[in-house]
Scaffold this motif. Structure first.
Motif, PDB file in Angstrom:
ATOM      1  N   LYS A 152     -45.529  22.373  40.329  1.00  0.00           N
ATOM      2  CA  LYS A 152     -44.215  22.970  40.043  1.00  0.00           C
ATOM      3  C   LYS A 152     -43.649  23.637  41.286  1.00  0.00           C
ATOM      4  N   LYS A 153     -43.674  22.888  42.370  1.00  0.00           N
ATOM      5  CA  LYS A 153     -43.168  23.412  43.637  1.00  0.00           C
ATOM      6  C   LYS A 153     -42.296  22.372  44.307  1.00  0.00           C
ATOM      7  N   LEU A 154     -41.333  22.864  45.055  1.00  0.00           N
ATOM      8  CA  LEU A 154     -40.548  21.974  45.884  1.00  0.00           C
ATOM      9  C   LEU A 154     -40.150  22.712  47.149  1.00  0.00           C
ATOM     10  N   SER A 155     -39.777  21.955  48.149  1.00  0.00           N
ATOM     11  CA  SER A 155     -39.368  22.570  49.404  1.00  0.00           C
ATOM     12  C   SER A 155     -38.219  21.773  50.008  1.00  0.00           C
ATOM     13  N   LEU A 156     -37.390  22.497  50.710  1.00  0.00           N
ATOM     14  CA  LEU A 156     -36.266  21.888  51.433  1.00  0.00           C
ATOM     15  C   LEU A 156     -36.578  21.996  52.927  1.00  0.00           C
ATOM     16  N   HIS A 157     -36.620  20.849  53.588  1.00  0.00           N
ATOM     17  CA  HIS A 157     -36.851  20.803  55.026  1.00  0.00           C
ATOM     18  C   HIS A 157     -35.538  20.469  55.724  1.00  0.00           C
ATOM     19  N   ILE A 158     -35.184  21.307  56.665  1.00  0.00           N
ATOM     20  CA  ILE A 158     -33.985  21.060  57.478  1.00  0.00           C
ATOM     21  C   ILE A 158     -34.473  20.793  58.900  1.00  0.00           C
ATOM     22  N   THR A 159     -34.397  19.527  59.309  1.00  0.00           N
ATOM     23  CA  THR A 159     -34.855  19.179  60.651  1.00  0.00           C
ATOM     24  C   THR A 159     -33.725  19.348  61.659  1.00  0.00           C
ATOM     25  N   ASP A 160     -34.111  19.533  62.931  1.00  0.00           N
ATOM     26  CA  ASP A 160     -33.118  19.705  64.009  1.00  0.00           C
ATOM     27  C   ASP A 160     -32.066  20.736  63.587  1.00  0.00           C
ATOM     28  N   SER A 161     -32.518  21.909  63.184  1.00  0.00           N
ATOM     29  CA  SER A 161     -31.610  22.945  62.674  1.00  0.00           C
ATOM     30  C   SER A 161     -30.515  23.280  63.683  1.00  0.00           C
ATOM     31  N   GLN A 162     -29.318  23.490  63.150  1.00  0.00           N
ATOM     32  CA  GLN A 162     -28.147  23.813  63.964  1.00  0.00           C
ATOM     33  C   GLN A 162     -27.608  25.191  63.581  1.00  0.00           C
ATOM     34  N   PRO A 163     -26.948  25.887  64.501  1.00  0.00           N
ATOM     35  CA  PRO A 163     -26.360  27.194  64.155  1.00  0.00           C
ATOM     36  C   PRO A 163     -25.434  27.124  62.945  1.00  0.00           C
ATOM     37  N   GLY A 164     -24.770  26.000  62.784  1.00  0.00           N
ATOM     38  CA  GLY A 164     -23.883  25.802  61.637  1.00  0.00           C
ATOM     39  C   GLY A 164     -24.623  25.716  60.315  1.00  0.00           C
ATOM     40  N   ASP A 165     -25.953  25.593  60.353  1.00  0.00           N
ATOM     41  CA  ASP A 165     -26.752  25.576  59.122  1.00  0.00           C
ATOM     42  C   ASP A 165     -27.029  26.988  58.617  1.00  0.00           C
ATOM     43  N   SER A 166     -26.682  27.996  59.399  1.00  0.00           N
ATOM     44  CA  SER A 166     -26.909  29.388  59.002  1.00  0.00           C
ATOM     45  C   SER A 166     -26.126  29.699  57.738  1.00  0.00           C
ATOM     46  N   ALA A 167     -26.843  29.986  56.679  1.00  0.00           N
ATOM     47  CA  ALA A 167     -26.243  30.167  55.356  1.00  0.00           C
ATOM     48  C   ALA A 167     -27.344  30.625  54.410  1.00  0.00           C
ATOM     49  N   THR A 168     -26.962  30.887  53.172  1.00  0.00           N
ATOM     50  CA  THR A 168     -27.952  31.168  52.130  1.00  0.00           C
ATOM     51  C   THR A 168     -28.144  29.908  51.296  1.00  0.00           C
ATOM     52  N   TYR A 169     -29.390  29.566  51.046  1.00  0.00           N
ATOM     53  CA  TYR A 169     -29.722  28.354  50.306  1.00  0.00           C
ATOM     54  C   TYR A 169     -30.339  28.733  48.960  1.00  0.00           C
ATOM     55  N   PHE A 170     -29.764  28.189  47.918  1.00  0.00           N
ATOM     56  CA  PHE A 170     -30.251  28.463  46.568  1.00  0.00           C
ATOM     57  C   PHE A 170     -30.904  27.210  45.995  1.00  0.00           C
ATOM     58  N   CYS A 171     -32.094  27.408  45.466  1.00  0.00           N
ATOM     59  CA  CYS A 171     -32.755  26.391  44.674  1.00  0.00           C
ATOM     60  C   CYS A 171     -32.380  26.648  43.218  1.00  0.00           C
ATOM     61  N   ARG A 197     -33.300  33.396  43.873  1.00  0.00           N
ATOM     62  CA  ARG A 197     -32.583  34.489  44.541  1.00  0.00           C
ATOM     63  C   ARG A 197     -32.058  34.095  45.912  1.00  0.00           C
ATOM     64  N   GLY A 198     -32.403  32.911  46.376  1.00  0.00           N
ATOM     65  CA  GLY A 198     -31.867  32.429  47.644  1.00  0.00           C
ATOM     66  C   GLY A 198     -32.726  32.742  48.848  1.00  0.00           C
ATOM     67  N   THR A 199     -32.575  31.924  49.860  1.00  0.00           N
ATOM     68  CA  THR A 199     -33.196  32.156  51.176  1.00  0.00           C
ATOM     69  C   THR A 199     -32.076  32.189  52.201  1.00  0.00           C
ATOM     70  N   ARG A 200     -32.018  33.288  52.941  1.00  0.00           N
ATOM     71  CA  ARG A 200     -30.994  33.420  53.970  1.00  0.00           C
ATOM     72  C   ARG A 200     -31.539  32.855  55.262  1.00  0.00           C
ATOM     73  N   LEU A 201     -30.922  31.781  55.736  1.00  0.00           N
ATOM     74  CA  LEU A 201     -31.371  31.108  56.958  1.00  0.00           C
ATOM     75  C   LEU A 201     -30.466  31.469  58.121  1.00  0.00           C
ATOM     76  N   GLN A 202     -31.085  31.875  59.222  1.00  0.00           N
ATOM     77  CA  GLN A 202     -30.360  32.157  60.458  1.00  0.00           C
ATOM     78  C   GLN A 202     -30.901  31.222  61.530  1.00  0.00           C
ATOM     79  N   VAL A 203     -30.005  30.442  62.143  1.00  0.00           N
ATOM     80  CA  VAL A 203     -30.403  29.530  63.214  1.00  0.00           C
ATOM     81  C   VAL A 203     -29.785  30.031  64.515  1.00  0.00           C
ATOM     82  N   TYR A 204     -30.645  30.338  65.475  1.00  0.00           N
ATOM     83  CA  TYR A 204     -30.161  30.848  66.759  1.00  0.00           C
ATOM     84  C   TYR A 204     -30.083  29.724  67.783  1.00  0.00           C
ATOM     85  N   ALA A 205     -29.018  29.773  68.578  1.00  0.00           N
ATOM     86  CA  ALA A 205     -28.822  28.766  69.632  1.00  0.00           C
ATOM     87  C   ALA A 205     -29.666  29.093  70.853  1.00  0.00           C
TER      88      ALA A 205
END
Lengths: 114, 112
Positions: free
Chosen positions: A71-90, A106-114
Motif C-alpha cells: 500500500k505504497k506509492l512514490s512519485l519520482h521527478i527526474t532531472d528536477s527543474q526550478p519550475g518544479d518547485s511546488a507542493t505535491y499532493f497524493c 498533507r502534501g510534500t513541498r518540493l524546492q528545487v535549487y538552481a
C-alpha cells in the motif's frame, strides 16, 4: 485517522537531481491514485495518475511506482527543474468513496535549487 | 475547452458577517461539482458535492451551505462567518464517470 500519508513534508533538491516523494494509504479499496501539483495561490492541477492494476506509470520526467501489497506509492521527478518547485499532493479514491471524492494527503513541498 | 471560474479571488470579512462564493463551469454539460477547503499549508478537504441541479450533498459539517441554482453554477455560503472559516476555497468539476478532478484557481478567505 489519516488515510493517505505523505513523506517527507518538505524536500529540497538541486537542479538535475531526482526528487522522490512518498505516499502510503490504509484503505485497501482505494484503486485510483492521482498526484496533483499546486503552486502558491493557485488551485491544484493533475500531474499524473495510476490505477491499482498497474505498478508503474510514466509521463516524461514524472514516474509513479506503485506497490499494492505494501500500500505504497512514490512519485519520482527526474532531472528536477526550478519550475518544479511546488507542493505535491497524493490522493486516492475507490469503490466505497462518496461520488468523486478524493482523499488527499498533507502534501510534500518540493524546492528545487538552481 | 472547459473553463472554471471562481469569484471573488480574495475576500477579507469580519466574524459574524455573511459570505457567498461562486463558481461557474463553461464548456461542460451536467458536470459533477465539488467544493474543497484548504487551510494554509494544509491538505484539501471536500465540503460538498453536486451531481445535478438543485441537489447538493454535504460531506463535512463546517457551518457552511452550498447550492447549485444552475447546471453550470455552484455557490458556497454562510450567514455567519467564524474565524475557522479562513482558508482557501476551491471549486472543482468532474465529467460523469471520469475520475479526473479539475480545480478552479480558488478564493482566499480571511476572517478577522
Amino acid at each position: 485517522q489519516q488515510q493517505v500519508r505523505q513523506s517527507p513534508q518538505s524536500l529540497t533538491v538541486w537542479e538535475g537531481e531526482t526528487a522522490i516523494l512518498n505516499c502510503s494509504y490504509e484503505d485497501s479499496t482505494f484503486n485510483y491514485f492521482p498526484w496533483y501539483q499546486q503552486f502558491p495561490g493557485e488551485g491544484p492541477a493533475l500531474l499524473i495518475s495510476i490505477r491499482s492494476v498497474s505498478d508503474k506509470k510514466e509521463d516524461g520526467r514524472f514516474t509513479i511506482f506503485f506497490n499494492k501489497r505494501e500500500k505504497k506509492l512514490s512519485l519520482h521527478i527526474t532531472d528536477s527543474q526550478p519550475g518544479d518547485s511546488a507542493t505535491y499532493f497524493c490522493a486516492a479514491s475507490g469503490r466505497t468513496q462518496v461520488v468523486g471524492q478524493l482523499t488527499f494527503g498533507r502534501g510534500t513541498r518540493l524546492q528545487v535549487y538552481a | 475547452a472547459q473553463t472554471i471560474h471562481q469569484w471573488p479571488v480574495a475576500e477579507i470579512k469580519a466574524v459574524g458577517s455573511p459570505l457567498s462564493l461562486g463558481c461557474t463551469i463553461k464548456g461542460k454539460s451536467s458536470p459533477n461539482l465539488y467544493w474543497y477547503w484548504q487551510a494554509t499549508g494544509g491538505t484539501l478537504q471536500q465540503l460538498f458535492y453536486s451531481i445535478t441541479v438543485g441537489q447538493v450533498e454535504s460531506v463535512v459539517q463546517l457551518n457552511l451551505s452550498a447550492s447549485r441554482p444552475k447546471d453550470d453554477q455552484f455557490i458556497l455560503s454562510t450567514e455567519k462567518l467564524l474565524l475557522s472559516h479562513s482558508g482557501f476555497y476551491l471549486c472543482a468539476w468532474r465529467g460523469g464517470s471520469a475520475e479526473t478532478l479539475y480545480f478552479g484557481s480558488g478564493t482566499r478567505l480571511t476572517v478577522l
